[in-house]
Scaffold this motif. Structure first.
Motif, PDB file in Angstrom:
ATOM      1  N   TYR A  65       0.797  -1.224   0.000  1.00  0.00           N
ATOM      2  CA  TYR A  65       0.000   0.000   0.000  1.00  0.00           C
ATOM      3  C   TYR A  65       0.829   1.273   0.000  1.00  0.00           C
ATOM      4  N   LEU A 119       4.359   0.963  -6.991  1.00  0.00           N
ATOM      5  CA  LEU A 119       3.314   0.394  -7.846  1.00  0.00           C
ATOM      6  C   LEU A 119       1.932   0.781  -7.346  1.00  0.00           C
ATOM      7  N   SER A 120       1.739   0.705  -6.056  1.00  0.00           N
ATOM      8  CA  SER A 120       0.457   1.087  -5.474  1.00  0.00           C
ATOM      9  C   SER A 120       0.154   2.559  -5.739  1.00  0.00           C
ATOM     10  N   GLU A 157       1.277   4.346  -8.205  1.00  0.00           N
ATOM     11  CA  GLU A 157       1.004   4.484  -9.633  1.00  0.00           C
ATOM     12  C   GLU A 157      -0.444   4.092  -9.940  1.00  0.00           C
ATOM     13  N   ILE A 158      -0.902   3.014  -9.346  1.00  0.00           N
ATOM     14  CA  ILE A 158      -2.280   2.565  -9.546  1.00  0.00           C
ATOM     15  C   ILE A 158      -3.260   3.623  -9.035  1.00  0.00           C
ATOM     16  N   ARG A 159      -2.996   4.176  -7.861  1.00  0.00           N
ATOM     17  CA  ARG A 159      -3.876   5.230  -7.325  1.00  0.00           C
ATOM     18  C   ARG A 159      -3.843   6.470  -8.225  1.00  0.00           C
ATOM     19  N   GLU A 188      -3.280   6.608 -11.449  1.00  0.00           N
ATOM     20  CA  GLU A 188      -4.065   6.348 -12.653  1.00  0.00           C
ATOM     21  C   GLU A 188      -5.560   6.412 -12.354  1.00  0.00           C
ATOM     22  N   GLY A 189      -5.947   5.954 -11.187  1.00  0.00           N
ATOM     23  CA  GLY A 189      -7.359   6.050 -10.791  1.00  0.00           C
ATOM     24  C   GLY A 189      -7.806   7.495 -10.649  1.00  0.00           C
ATOM     25  N   THR A 240      -3.134   9.141 -18.296  1.00  0.00           N
ATOM     26  CA  THR A 240      -2.956   8.409 -17.038  1.00  0.00           C
ATOM     27  C   THR A 240      -2.106   9.191 -16.045  1.00  0.00           C
TER      28      THR A 240
END
Length: 81
Positions: free
Chosen positions: A7, A11-12, A14-16, A18-19, A51
């Protein structure tokens, strides 16, 4: 004990990010539509494929005052990834 390191990992984040960019893209389209500003398919694609969270934030701010959809792109300093 549960490992929560994911968390706080890059990577986490980056995912947030992009969201957040995706949510802002939806907000940009909603805002422009509500203001009666025409959105071409090419412009819609450019907005929805972004993104980069910071770039989408800048576009959302510009959308508040834009008189055309193209104005939200301004002189973008960040590369569109």
């Amino acid at each position: 004990m549960v490992d929560l390191s994911f968390y706080i990992s890059p990577l986490s984040e980056e995912i947030r990010g992009e969201g957040r960019a995706r949510a802002r893209s939806e907000s940009i389209l909603l805002l422009l539509g509500a203001r009666g500003i025409e959105i071409t398919d090419a412009t819609r694609e450019k907005i929805t494929t972004c993104t980069d969270s910071e770039l989408s934030r800048q576009r959302l701010i510009r959308a508040v005052h834009a008189t055309s959809a193209e104005e939200i792109f301004g002189s973008e300093e960040l590369p569109d990834r």
